[in-house]
Design an enzyme around this catalytic site. Structure first.
Site, PDB file in Angstrom:
ATOM      1  N   ARG A  34       0.825  -1.226   0.000  1.00 43.35           N
ATOM      2  CA  ARG A  34       0.000   0.000   0.000  1.00 43.35           C
ATOM      3  C   ARG A  34       0.854   1.270   0.000  1.00 43.35           C
ATOM      4  O   ARG A  34       0.491   2.258   0.644  1.00 43.35           O
ATOM      5  CB  ARG A  34      -0.937   0.052   1.205  1.00 43.35           C
ATOM      6  CG  ARG A  34      -2.073  -0.912   1.178  1.00 43.35           C
ATOM      7  CD  ARG A  34      -3.268  -0.358   0.406  1.00 43.35           C
ATOM      8  NE  ARG A  34      -4.255  -1.414   0.260  1.00 43.35           N
ATOM      9  CZ  ARG A  34      -5.271  -1.593   1.095  1.00 43.35           C
ATOM     10  NH1 ARG A  34      -5.479  -0.766   2.077  1.00 43.35           N
ATOM     11  NH2 ARG A  34      -6.095  -2.582   0.907  1.00 43.35           N
ATOM     12  N   ARG A  38      -3.864   6.462   0.623  1.00 42.60           N
ATOM     13  CA  ARG A  38      -4.437   7.676   1.226  1.00 42.60           C
ATOM     14  C   ARG A  38      -3.508   8.457   2.132  1.00 42.60           C
ATOM     15  O   ARG A  38      -3.777   9.604   2.435  1.00 42.60           O
ATOM     16  CB  ARG A  38      -5.706   7.286   2.012  1.00 42.60           C
ATOM     17  CG  ARG A  38      -6.878   6.966   1.122  1.00 42.60           C
ATOM     18  CD  ARG A  38      -7.927   6.209   1.883  1.00 42.60           C
ATOM     19  NE  ARG A  38      -7.418   4.897   2.240  1.00 42.60           N
ATOM     20  CZ  ARG A  38      -8.094   3.994   2.944  1.00 42.60           C
ATOM     21  NH1 ARG A  38      -9.287   4.280   3.402  1.00 42.60           N
ATOM     22  NH2 ARG A  38      -7.557   2.824   3.220  1.00 42.60           N
ATOM     23  N   ARG A  47      -7.242  10.888  -6.578  1.00 34.01           N
ATOM     24  CA  ARG A  47      -8.495  10.149  -6.370  1.00 34.01           C
ATOM     25  C   ARG A  47      -9.705  11.093  -6.460  1.00 34.01           C
ATOM     26  O   ARG A  47     -10.750  10.740  -7.018  1.00 34.01           O
ATOM     27  CB  ARG A  47      -8.496   9.446  -5.014  1.00 34.01           C
ATOM     28  CG  ARG A  47      -9.668   8.470  -4.897  1.00 34.01           C
ATOM     29  CD  ARG A  47      -9.782   7.859  -3.542  1.00 34.01           C
ATOM     30  NE  ARG A  47     -10.035   8.861  -2.525  1.00 34.01           N
ATOM     31  CZ  ARG A  47     -10.336   8.601  -1.273  1.00 34.01           C
ATOM     32  NH1 ARG A  47     -10.389   7.356  -0.858  1.00 34.01           N
ATOM     33  NH2 ARG A  47     -10.554   9.562  -0.415  1.00 34.01           N
ATOM     34  N   ASP A  84      -6.900  -3.095  -7.426  1.00 32.18           N
ATOM     35  CA  ASP A  84      -7.397  -3.742  -6.217  1.00 32.18           C
ATOM     36  C   ASP A  84      -7.642  -5.213  -6.517  1.00 32.18           C
ATOM     37  O   ASP A  84      -7.942  -5.567  -7.660  1.00 32.18           O
ATOM     38  CB  ASP A  84      -8.694  -3.085  -5.732  1.00 32.18           C
ATOM     39  CG  ASP A  84      -8.965  -3.462  -4.281  1.00 32.18           C
ATOM     40  OD1 ASP A  84      -8.399  -2.813  -3.390  1.00 32.18           O
ATOM     41  OD2 ASP A  84      -9.706  -4.443  -4.042  1.00 32.18           O
ATOM     42  N   TYR A 161     -14.531 -12.271   0.458  1.00 32.18           N
ATOM     43  CA  TYR A 161     -15.298 -11.062   0.122  1.00 32.18           C
ATOM     44  C   TYR A 161     -16.547 -11.403  -0.692  1.00 32.18           C
ATOM     45  O   TYR A 161     -17.607 -10.799  -0.526  1.00 32.18           O
ATOM     46  CB  TYR A 161     -14.426 -10.058  -0.639  1.00 32.18           C
ATOM     47  CG  TYR A 161     -13.360  -9.446   0.245  1.00 32.18           C
ATOM     48  CD1 TYR A 161     -13.659  -8.369   1.077  1.00 32.18           C
ATOM     49  CD2 TYR A 161     -12.068  -9.968   0.286  1.00 32.18           C
ATOM     50  CE1 TYR A 161     -12.701  -7.824   1.917  1.00 32.18           C
ATOM     51  CE2 TYR A 161     -11.099  -9.431   1.113  1.00 32.18           C
ATOM     52  CZ  TYR A 161     -11.426  -8.364   1.933  1.00 32.18           C
ATOM     53  OH  TYR A 161     -10.473  -7.838   2.760  1.00 32.18           O
TER      54      TYR A 161
HETATM   55  O1  CP3 Z   1       0.050   0.424  -3.272  1.00 33.58           O
HETATM   56  C1  CP3 Z   1      -0.399  -0.754  -3.349  1.00 33.58           C
HETATM   57  O2  CP3 Z   1      -0.123  -1.636  -2.506  1.00 33.58           O
HETATM   58  C2  CP3 Z   1      -1.183  -1.155  -4.562  1.00 33.58           C
HETATM   59  C3  CP3 Z   1      -2.581  -1.046  -4.499  1.00 33.58           C
HETATM   60  C4  CP3 Z   1      -3.454  -2.008  -3.713  1.00 33.58           C
HETATM   61  C5  CP3 Z   1      -4.709  -1.604  -3.200  1.00 33.58           C
HETATM   62  N1  CP3 Z   1      -5.338  -2.688  -2.688  1.00 33.58           N
HETATM   63  C6  CP3 Z   1      -5.228  -0.232  -3.276  1.00 33.58           C
HETATM   64  C7  CP3 Z   1      -6.321   0.157  -2.367  1.00 33.58           C
HETATM   65  C8  CP3 Z   1      -3.314  -3.366  -3.419  1.00 33.58           C
HETATM   66  C9  CP3 Z   1      -2.150  -4.290  -3.686  1.00 33.58           C
HETATM   67  C10 CP3 Z   1      -4.521  -3.783  -2.779  1.00 33.58           C
HETATM   68  C11 CP3 Z   1      -4.789  -5.177  -2.359  1.00 33.58           C
HETATM   69  C12 CP3 Z   1      -5.956  -5.468  -1.544  1.00 33.58           C
HETATM   70  N2  CP3 Z   1      -7.226  -4.970  -1.674  1.00 33.58           N
HETATM   71  C13 CP3 Z   1      -5.997  -6.442  -0.520  1.00 33.58           C
HETATM   72  C14 CP3 Z   1      -4.846  -7.324  -0.108  1.00 33.58           C
HETATM   73  C15 CP3 Z   1      -3.851  -6.602   0.721  1.00 33.58           C
HETATM   74  C16 CP3 Z   1      -4.324  -6.215   2.090  1.00 33.58           C
HETATM   75  O3  CP3 Z   1      -4.346  -4.997   2.349  1.00 33.58           O
HETATM   76  O4  CP3 Z   1      -4.630  -7.090   2.887  1.00 33.58           O
HETATM   77  C17 CP3 Z   1      -7.293  -6.464   0.011  1.00 33.58           C
HETATM   78  C18 CP3 Z   1      -7.802  -7.336   1.146  1.00 33.58           C
HETATM   79  C19 CP3 Z   1      -8.076  -5.532  -0.737  1.00 33.58           C
HETATM   80  C20 CP3 Z   1      -9.528  -5.223  -0.604  1.00 33.58           C
HETATM   81  C21 CP3 Z   1      -9.724  -3.840  -0.156  1.00 33.58           C
HETATM   82  N3  CP3 Z   1      -9.522  -2.735  -0.960  1.00 33.58           N
HETATM   83  C22 CP3 Z   1     -10.141  -3.386   1.104  1.00 33.58           C
HETATM   84  C23 CP3 Z   1     -10.473  -4.282   2.293  1.00 33.58           C
HETATM   85  C24 CP3 Z   1     -10.178  -1.991   1.047  1.00 33.58           C
HETATM   86  C25 CP3 Z   1     -10.598  -1.032   2.115  1.00 33.58           C
HETATM   87  C26 CP3 Z   1      -9.542  -0.992   3.136  1.00 33.58           C
HETATM   88  C27 CP3 Z   1      -9.267   0.394   3.599  1.00 33.58           C
HETATM   89  O5  CP3 Z   1      -8.123   0.570   4.080  1.00 33.58           O
HETATM   90  O6  CP3 Z   1     -10.127   1.276   3.467  1.00 33.58           O
HETATM   91  C28 CP3 Z   1      -9.755  -1.607  -0.233  1.00 33.58           C
HETATM   92  C29 CP3 Z   1      -9.600  -0.220  -0.725  1.00 33.58           C
HETATM   93  C30 CP3 Z   1      -8.249   0.185  -1.241  1.00 33.58           C
HETATM   94  N4  CP3 Z   1      -7.455  -0.559  -2.046  1.00 33.58           N
HETATM   95  C31 CP3 Z   1      -7.626   1.443  -1.029  1.00 33.58           C
HETATM   96  C32 CP3 Z   1      -6.434   1.441  -1.740  1.00 33.58           C
HETATM   97  C33 CP3 Z   1      -5.439   2.561  -1.893  1.00 33.58           C
HETATM   98  C34 CP3 Z   1      -8.229   2.583  -0.248  1.00 33.58           C
HETATM   99  C35 CP3 Z   1      -9.311   3.122  -1.107  1.00 33.58           C
HETATM  100  C36 CP3 Z   1      -9.422   4.610  -1.111  1.00 33.58           C
HETATM  101  O7  CP3 Z   1      -8.579   5.311  -1.718  1.00 33.58           O
HETATM  102  O8  CP3 Z   1     -10.408   5.075  -0.536  1.00 33.58           O
END
Ligand code: CP3
Length: 363
Positions: A34, A38, A47, A84, A161
Site C-alpha cells: 500500500r 491515502r 483520487r 485492487d 469477500y
Molecule cells: O500500493 C499498493 O499496494 C497497490 C494497491 C493495492 C490496493 N489494494 C489499493 C487500495 C493493493 C495491492 C490492494 C490489495 C488489496 N485490496 C488487498 C490485499 C492486501 C491487504 O491490504 O490485505 C485487500 C484485502 C483488498 C480489498 C480492499 N480494498 C479493502 C479491504 C479496502 C478497504 C480498506 C481500507 O483501508 O479502506 C480496499 C480499498 C483500497 N485498495 C484502497 C487502496 C489505496 C483505499 C481506497 C481509497 O482510496 O479510498
C-alpha cells in the site's frame, strides 16, 4: 532456488529482482505494501480528480500516475501496480461498490451453486483491459531500473469477500460453507484459480516483472483447512504461470499469507520464489525453518511508523540483523501502510534500511 531457470538466463540488475532470486546485493531492497494510498496527499488529490476509488482503478493514466507517486517521492526499489484485488470478482460479473469510509461491498454476495453458475470467466484483455492498459502506461513512464510488481488476491481471500459481501470480522458465512457445503466453496475456488491464472499471465504479457499473491485471510484457517482451501489453489495458480520469459529471465512469485507463520513449510511448498511474512514471525526463525533457497519479504510492524525516528531505525536494524549478511531478503512492512501515517516517516525508514543493511554487509 526452486527454479527451473534456463542456465544462460541474464542476471537481473535491480536490487529487488536480484533479492527475489537469492542473488547477492550491496544493500537490501525495500518497497511497502500500500505504498500508493491515502497517506499521500498527492494520492488523495488524484483520487478526487477520478471521482472515486474504482474510477481511479479504471483510469489507466491516473492509475499509472498514482503508481509512480511513491517512487517519485521516496525512490523505493519497486513499484506495485495500482489496482485492487476485488476487480477480479467484479470482472466475473459481481456488482462491486467501495463505500466511502466503509471499504468494499458486494450487494449480492454468493450463497449457493446457482450463483456460481452465473459467474463468468473474464477475458483479462476485455473485462480487465483497463488493468492491462495501466500496466503498459506504467512501464512507459516508470524509470527502467525500477521493476513493476503485478498482483492478485488468493482464491481464498477473494472468496471471503464474495461470500461475506465485504470485509468481515468473524467470517461466519464462508466458514459455514467450508464445513457444511465444501463442494460449493471448492467450486468457487476452482473458478477463481482459472480466472487468476489468466489474469496474472496477462499482467506478465503486458509487462509486470514480478507478481505477488495477497492471501490476507489465510490466517483465519486451521492447518488442514489452510492447506486445502488456501494453499492448494495458490499452488495451482503458481503452476499455471508463465514465469520464464523467452529471453530466459524469470518472473518471481511472492506469496503473502498473513497470519500464517505456523504454516511456513506448507507455504514454501507452493512453488513460490519469495515468502511474505507479517511481523509475528522473526525472519531468522523463518530462514532456519525454510533454508537458504527461498527468499523472504517483510516484516516490520506497520505501526512502527507511528514511532520516532530513533525507534524506527532500531526496529529496522533488528529486522535486518535477524538475517545478518544472508541474501534473499526484500524489506517490507508486515501489512499495508495505514492511511494516517505521516509520509515523512517513509524516508526515515528507507534511509535506515539502506544504511543499516550496507553496514551489516560491510566485512
Ligand atoms: O500500493 C499498493 O499496494 C497497490 C494497491 C493495492 C490496493 N489494494 C489499493 C487500495 C493493493 C495491492 C490492494 C490489495 C488489496 N485490496 C488487498 C490485499 C492486501 C491487504 O491490504 O490485505 C485487500 C484485502 C483488498 C480489498 C480492499 N480494498 C479493502 C479491504 C479496502 C478497504 C480498506 C481500507 O483501508 O479502506 C480496499 C480499498 C483500497 N485498495 C484502497 C487502496 C489505496 C483505499 C481506497 C481509497 O482510496 O479510498
Amino acid at each position: 532456488m526452486n527454479t527451473n531457470t534456463v542456465p544462460s538466463a541474464p542476471e537481473p540488475q535491480s536490487l529487488f529482482l536480484r533479492a527475489c532470486l537469492g542473488l547477492d546485493v550491496a544493500q537490501t531492497p525495500v518497497w511497502l505494501m500500500r505504498q500508493a494510498g491515502r497517506y499521500l496527499p498527492e494520492y488523495r488529490e488524484v483520487r478526487r480528480q477520478a471521482g472515486d476509488f474504482l474510477s481511479l482503478c479504471k483510469n489507466p493514466e491516473l492509475a499509472a500516475k498514482v503508481t509512480l507517486q511513491p517512487i517519485e517521492r521516496f525512490g523505493l526499489d519497486a513499484a506495485i501496480l495500482f489496482s485492487d484485488i476485488l476487480v477480479v470478482p467484479e470482472a466475473m460479473g459481481m456488482k462491486l461498490q467501495f463505500l466511502e469510509g466503509e471499504g468494499p461491498h458486494f450487494p449480492e454476495p454468493l450463497t449457493r451453486q446457482a450463483d456460481l453458475d452465473r459467474l463468468t470467466l473474464p477475458d483479462p484483455e476485455v473485462q480487465l483491459g483497463y488493468v492491462m492498459a495501466a500496466i503498459r502506461e506504467i512501464r512507459r513512464i516508470l524509470p527502467s531500473g525500477v521493476p513493476l510488481i503485478g498482483f492478485s488476491g488468493s482464491p481464498w481471500t477473494l472468496a471471503t469477500y464474495m461470500i461475506e459481501g465485504g470485509s468481515s470480522k468473524k467470517f461466519t458465512l464462508i466458514k459455514t460453507a467450508l464445513y457444511n457445503d465444501p463442494g460449493f466453496l471448492e467450486g468457487l475456488l476452482e473458478r477463481l484459480v482459472t480466472a487468476v491464472v489468466h489474469y496474472l499471465n496477462a499482467q506478465i504479457d503486458h509487462g509486470v516483472q514480478a507478481v505477488q499473491i495477497f492471501d490476507t485471510w489465510g490466517g483465519i484457517l486451521g492447518p488442514d483447512e489452510y492447506r486445502r482451501f488456501s494453499l492448494e489453489p495458490m499452488a495451482r495458480i503458481i503452476a499455471g504461470l508463465n514465469r520464464n520469459r523467452p529471453d530466459g529471465s524469470r518472473i518471481p512469485v511472492i506469496l503473502f499469507s498473513k497470519g500464517c507463520g505456523g504454516y511456513l513449510e506448507t507455504i514454501a511448498s507452493s512453488g513460490c520464489d519469495v515468502v511474505g511474512l507479517d511481523w509475528t514471525t522473526p525472519l531468522g526463525q523463518a530462514r532456519a525453518r525454510l533454508g537458504p533457497n527461498i527468499a523472504l519479504q517483510g516484516n516490520l510492524d506497520p505501526a512502527i511508523l507511528y514511532a520516532n525516528p530513533q525507534r524506527i531505525r532500531s526496529e529496522v536494524r533488528r529486522v535486518l540483523e535477524s538475517l545478518g549478511r544472508q541474501n534473499g531478503h526484500i524489506f517490507n512492512l508486515g501489512h499495508g501502510m495505514e492511511p494516517n501515517i505521516d509520509p515523512l516517516k517513509v524516508p526515515q525508514l528507507i534511509s535506515a534500511v539502506r544504511e543499516e543493511s550496507r553496514r551489516i554487509r560491510t566485512p
